[in-house]
Design an enzyme around this catalytic site. Sequence first.
Site, short mmCIF file in Angstrom:
data_model
loop_
_atom_site.label_atom_id
_atom_site.label_comp_id
_atom_site.label_asym_id
_atom_site.label_seq_id
_atom_site.Cartn_x
_atom_site.Cartn_y
_atom_site.Cartn_z
N LYS A 111 0.82 -1.22 0.00
CA LYS A 111 0.00 0.00 0.00
C LYS A 111 0.85 1.26 0.00
O LYS A 111 0.37 2.34 -0.34
CB LYS A 111 -0.98 -0.03 1.16
CG LYS A 111 -2.01 -1.14 0.95
CD LYS A 111 -3.15 -1.08 1.90
CE LYS A 111 -4.25 -2.06 1.51
NZ LYS A 111 -3.83 -3.47 1.59
C1 LIG Z 1 -4.39 -4.51 0.82
C2 LIG Z 1 -3.61 -5.77 0.70
C3 LIG Z 1 -3.97 -6.77 -0.23
C4 LIG Z 1 -5.20 -6.67 -1.13
O1 LIG Z 1 -5.05 -5.70 -2.14
P1 LIG Z 1 -6.33 -5.14 -2.93
O2 LIG Z 1 -5.84 -4.01 -3.74
O3 LIG Z 1 -7.30 -4.73 -1.86
O4 LIG Z 1 -6.87 -6.26 -3.76
C5 LIG Z 1 -3.16 -7.89 -0.34
N1 LIG Z 1 -2.07 -8.05 0.48
C6 LIG Z 1 -1.71 -7.12 1.39
C7 LIG Z 1 -0.54 -7.38 2.26
C8 LIG Z 1 -2.46 -5.95 1.54
O5 LIG Z 1 -2.10 -5.03 2.46
#
Ligand SMILES: *Cc1c(COP(=O)(O)O)cnc(C)c1O
Length: 493
Positions: A111
Amino acid sequence: MRFVSTRNSALTATAAEAIMKGLAPDGGLYIPDSIPHFSLAEIENMKELPYPELAARVILPFLPGFTEEELLEYCRKAYSSFGSPLVAPIHTLDNDTHVLELFHGPTCAFKDFALQLLPYLMSASVKKCGSSHTVAILVATSGDTGKAALEGFADVPGTKICVFYPDGGVSDIQRLQMVTQKGDNVMVTAVKGNFDDAQSGVKAIFSDSALSKRLLEHNVVLSSANSINWGRLAPQIVYYYSAYLQLLNKNAIKPGEAVDFCVPTGNFGNILAGYFAKLSGLPVGKLICASNKNDVLTDFIRTGTYDRNRPFHLTMSPSMDILISSNLERMLSLLSDPETVSHLMEQLKNSGCYTVSEDMLSKLKEAGFIGYCSNEETTSNTIRQIFDDYDYAADTHTAVGLSALMQHREANADKNVSVVLSTASPFKFAGSMLKCLGQKVSANGFEQLDSLSRYIAQVPPSALADLRNAEISFPGVIGRNEMADFVENWLAE
Ligand SMILES: *Cc1c(COP(=O)(O)O)cnc(C)c1O
């Protein structure tokens, strides 16, 4: 290019407006009304670019109204905090199997790619919209988003950020990451209740128009940093290009050769960015959507029926424990028209379930989407197997992706060049990792870091190890009915 609501193409916005508002006024998501395109020659010309320059080049046509100079400045600042010179390095397991490591940012999860850049895009958007308000970002988090948003918005002029996390609902390390946050414009509190309570509290604050009016008297407008904001999606398109270019540079593929991407998925934001990469000219083959035991997307991609009426499972890949994948709405809009999207979203709201037409389902498959899921045991076995075979520690989310890729290869007897997106550092989920690797798990988060470090012979990221000595600035817990007052007191200071 303009942005339009997925539910009504008459509701248009500039890129800056779409970023500042987050959501369209009718509750739809903003989507570009045309998609930029890079030729193969243009893509090959990006081979030598450092990540921030690549990012500015790729994002530019997706954000009309921004200049390449300003994007370059923001991208340089945003990605300077990453612990790898490549920013998103490829780790090769074998000739056809690569892992794209998206966890070298300041909070050790993918993120950061969006949330390190979004604050700059947000401040610039506010100015471009002619507004002089302070933008206050409110976030309810189940773990990763909260810290990534805090780290991104801390001390960014013209912004403030407040994060709510469920008391007792995040891991020890995740809590410490948030409550030790530094910055003059940050606020963090636990909320008595679960994630849904915190989330509902934030939604209630957003829809409280009397509160909004009072905040405006203090020159403050509220906004959100969750993954429905276009300013979060656009930065994620870049690392698909980066992966492809790294493979070209390693001679692992020929120019133009299609690469399959496999994405651990929750809200469908990450994998949708991959589809935008494909639509904009990157040679992407399959987009493998990997889910944990919360397999609502697997069923949808296979059958065309989206049905959230099913048990919710807490898994060791908590960031993928989601039953409503909000970014799927953008995908539906790319496959149909605003009337259809409105109708499907109405059904989702009223009955928790909808079925798309045969035509939409076949378009989804033609676009390259394919879905697989793994239960906890399969994920655990995958972590063990990848560690034994390749001496590589894949985190609990990444392992769901690796398992999906293995299932896909077994079912199709193919071995296309494939990239699995690694969304978190294994140290962020050290307890679960140790358990999967058959090791003893201490209750203390730091002892877990140490044990995992010894077992996989890797040093934990300093951002996590240093939490040991960090001062706790936000020890507070509030009731879920106190959230609005809490926000108002903080913003009216
Ligand atoms: C947010 C997240 C996801 C999922 O990603 P999306 O964009 O919501 O599909 C997968 N793995 C981790 C570690 C995350 O923080």
